[in-house]
Design a protein around this motif. Structure first.
Motif, mmCIF file in Angstrom:
data_model
loop_
_atom_site.group_PDB
_atom_site.id
_atom_site.type_symbol
_atom_site.label_atom_id
_atom_site.label_comp_id
_atom_site.label_asym_id
_atom_site.label_seq_id
_atom_site.Cartn_x
_atom_site.Cartn_y
_atom_site.Cartn_z
ATOM 1 N N LEU A 206 12.674 38.831 13.294
ATOM 2 C CA LEU A 206 12.308 38.420 14.658
ATOM 3 C C LEU A 206 13.035 39.250 15.712
ATOM 4 N N ILE A 207 14.310 39.550 15.472
ATOM 5 C CA ILE A 207 15.056 40.387 16.420
ATOM 6 C C ILE A 207 14.471 41.793 16.465
ATOM 7 N N GLY A 208 14.190 42.368 15.297
ATOM 8 C CA GLY A 208 13.599 43.702 15.252
ATOM 9 C C GLY A 208 12.241 43.755 15.929
ATOM 10 N N SER A 209 11.420 42.740 15.712
ATOM 11 C CA SER A 209 10.103 42.691 16.358
ATOM 12 C C SER A 209 10.239 42.568 17.868
ATOM 13 N N THR A 210 11.180 41.757 18.312
ATOM 14 C CA THR A 210 11.399 41.583 19.753
ATOM 15 C C THR A 210 11.814 42.900 20.397
ATOM 16 N N ILE A 211 12.709 43.617 19.763
ATOM 17 C CA ILE A 211 13.145 44.923 20.284
ATOM 18 C C ILE A 211 11.969 45.891 20.321
ATOM 19 N N ALA A 212 11.165 45.883 19.266
ATOM 20 C CA ALA A 212 10.007 46.782 19.222
ATOM 21 C C ALA A 212 9.001 46.449 20.323
ATOM 22 N N TYR A 213 8.773 45.153 20.579
ATOM 23 C CA TYR A 213 7.848 44.779 21.655
ATOM 24 C C TYR A 213 8.391 45.233 23.001
ATOM 25 N N GLY A 214 9.693 45.158 23.162
ATOM 26 C CA GLY A 214 10.307 45.673 24.394
ATOM 27 C C GLY A 214 10.106 47.167 24.533
ATOM 28 N N PHE A 215 10.273 47.890 23.419
ATOM 29 C CA PHE A 215 10.031 49.338 23.431
ATOM 30 C C PHE A 215 8.579 49.644 23.790
ATOM 31 N N GLU A 216 7.649 48.865 23.231
ATOM 32 C CA GLU A 216 6.234 49.083 23.553
ATOM 33 C C GLU A 216 5.972 48.864 25.041
ATOM 34 N N ALA A 217 6.624 47.884 25.605
ATOM 35 C CA ALA A 217 6.385 47.554 27.010
ATOM 36 C C ALA A 217 6.870 48.643 27.955
ATOM 37 N N VAL A 218 7.928 49.356 27.588
ATOM 38 C CA VAL A 218 8.501 50.362 28.488
ATOM 39 C C VAL A 218 8.293 51.789 27.976
ATOM 40 N N ALA A 219 7.398 51.957 27.032
ATOM 41 C CA ALA A 219 7.179 53.277 26.437
ATOM 42 C C ALA A 219 6.791 54.299 27.505
ATOM 43 N N PRO A 220 7.570 55.390 27.638
ATOM 44 C CA PRO A 220 7.251 56.390 28.654
ATOM 45 C C PRO A 220 6.170 57.390 28.204
ATOM 46 N N THR A 221 5.992 57.509 26.885
ATOM 47 C CA THR A 221 5.008 58.456 26.357
ATOM 48 C C THR A 221 4.232 57.802 25.223
ATOM 49 N N PHE A 222 3.126 58.413 24.868
ATOM 50 C CA PHE A 222 2.328 57.902 23.756
ATOM 51 C C PHE A 222 3.092 58.029 22.446
ATOM 52 N N GLY A 223 3.852 59.091 22.286
ATOM 53 C CA GLY A 223 4.662 59.263 21.080
ATOM 54 C C GLY A 223 5.691 58.151 20.932
ATOM 55 N N PHE A 224 6.290 57.759 22.041
ATOM 56 C CA PHE A 224 7.259 56.667 21.995
ATOM 57 C C PHE A 224 6.564 55.348 21.669
ATOM 58 N N LEU A 225 5.334 55.186 22.148
ATOM 59 C CA LEU A 225 4.552 53.997 21.813
ATOM 60 C C LEU A 225 4.295 53.939 20.309
ATOM 61 N N LEU A 226 3.978 55.095 19.718
ATOM 62 C CA LEU A 226 3.796 55.153 18.264
ATOM 63 C C LEU A 226 5.092 54.796 17.539
ATOM 64 N N PHE A 227 6.211 55.309 18.047
ATOM 65 C CA PHE A 227 7.512 54.984 17.467
ATOM 66 C C PHE A 227 7.782 53.483 17.551
ATOM 67 N N ALA A 228 7.493 52.882 18.698
ATOM 68 C CA ALA A 228 7.704 51.446 18.879
ATOM 69 C C ALA A 228 6.822 50.642 17.924
ATOM 70 N N ALA A 229 5.588 51.084 17.727
ATOM 71 C CA ALA A 229 4.697 50.397 16.785
ATOM 72 C C ALA A 229 5.242 50.497 15.362
ATOM 73 N N PHE A 230 5.808 51.651 15.026
ATOM 74 C CA PHE A 230 6.402 51.829 13.701
ATOM 75 C C PHE A 230 7.604 50.911 13.533
ATOM 76 N N VAL A 231 8.464 50.849 14.532
ATOM 77 C CA VAL A 231 9.642 49.970 14.469
ATOM 78 C C VAL A 231 9.187 48.508 14.338
ATOM 79 N N GLY A 232 8.205 48.117 15.117
ATOM 80 C CA GLY A 232 7.689 46.752 15.024
ATOM 81 C C GLY A 232 7.143 46.440 13.649
ATOM 82 N N GLY A 233 6.445 47.386 13.084
ATOM 83 C CA GLY A 233 5.923 47.195 11.733
ATOM 84 C C GLY A 233 7.015 47.106 10.687
ATOM 85 N N MET A 234 8.068 47.884 10.874
ATOM 86 C CA MET A 234 9.169 47.862 9.900
ATOM 87 C C MET A 234 9.875 46.513 9.863
ATOM 88 N N PHE A 235 9.736 45.728 10.913
ATOM 89 C CA PHE A 235 10.337 44.399 10.924
ATOM 90 C C PHE A 235 9.282 43.303 10.808
#
Length: 155
Positions: A91-120
Motif C-alpha cells: 500500500l505504501i509503494g502504491s501510494t508513492i507510485a500514484y503520487g509520482f504519476e500525479a506529478v510526472a513531468p515527462t511521459f517517461g517518468f509516467l512510465l516509470f511511475a506505472a512500473f513502480v506502482g505495478g511492482m507494489f
C-alpha cells in the motif's frame, strides 16, 4: 496496571477474523480503485505530454507487467516477514507510485511511475495467503472468492 484493549480485542475470535478480513478487502479495494481511477483520464494526461494517444496502452502494459513481477516477489516477502507487513509495504509503494504519476513531468517518468506502482501491486496473492492462514479449509473458498470479486469490481 491494565492496558486498554481495542474494541477489536474484545470481539470473539470469529469477530476478529471477520474484522481482519473486511480490513484486508478494504485495503485491496483501495489499491485497485487507485489504479482504475486513472483509466478515464489517461488519454488526456498522455496528450498533455504531447505523445500519441496510442501510447496510453503502454502505460497500462508497463504497469501490468510490473504487477506480474510483483506477484513473484511480494508473496516471498510475505512468507519471510509476515502478511501484514507485506500488505502495508504494498500500500505504501502504491501510494508513492500514484503520487509520482500525479506529478510526472515527462511521459517517461509516467512510465516509470506505472512500473513502480505495478511492482507494489501484488497484494491479491498475499491476501489469499492471509485468508488461508486464518480460516479453516471448509471456510476458505467463500473468503478467497471475495479477492478476485473485489479486484474485478474496482475496474
Amino acid at each position: 496496571m491494565t492496558f486498554l484493549k481495542s474494541p477489536v480485542d474484545r470481539l470473539p475470535l470469529r469477530g476478529r477474523k471477520q474484522w481482519a478480513t473486511n480490513l484486508l478487502l478494504a485495503a485491496l479495494a483501495t489499491e485497485f480503485l487507485g489504479a482504475s481511477i486513472t483509466v478515464p483520464i489517461m488519454a488526456q494526461y498522455a496528450a498533455s505530454f504531447h505523445v500519441d494517444r496510442g501510447l496510453v496502452g503502454l502505460v497500462f502494459s508497463v504497469g501490468s507487467f510490473a504487477t506480474l513481477l510483483s506477484d513473484l516477489w511480494l508473496p516471498r516477502v510475505s512468507d519471510s516477514y509476515g502478511r501484514k507487513p507485506a500488505i502495508v509495504l504494498s500500500l505504501i509503494g502504491s501510494t508513492i507510485a500514484y503520487g509520482f504519476e500525479a506529478v510526472a513531468p515527462t511521459f517517461g517518468f509516467l512510465l516509470f511511475a506505472a512500473f513502480v506502482g505495478g511492482m507494489f501491486g501484488g497484494t491479491p496473492p498475499v491476501a489469499v495467503a492471509y485468508i488461508s492462514d486464518i480460516y479453516p479449509p471448509r471456510e476458505r473458498p467463500q473468503y478467497i472468492g471475495l479477492v478476485p470479486a473485489i479486484v474485478s469490481s474496482c475496474f
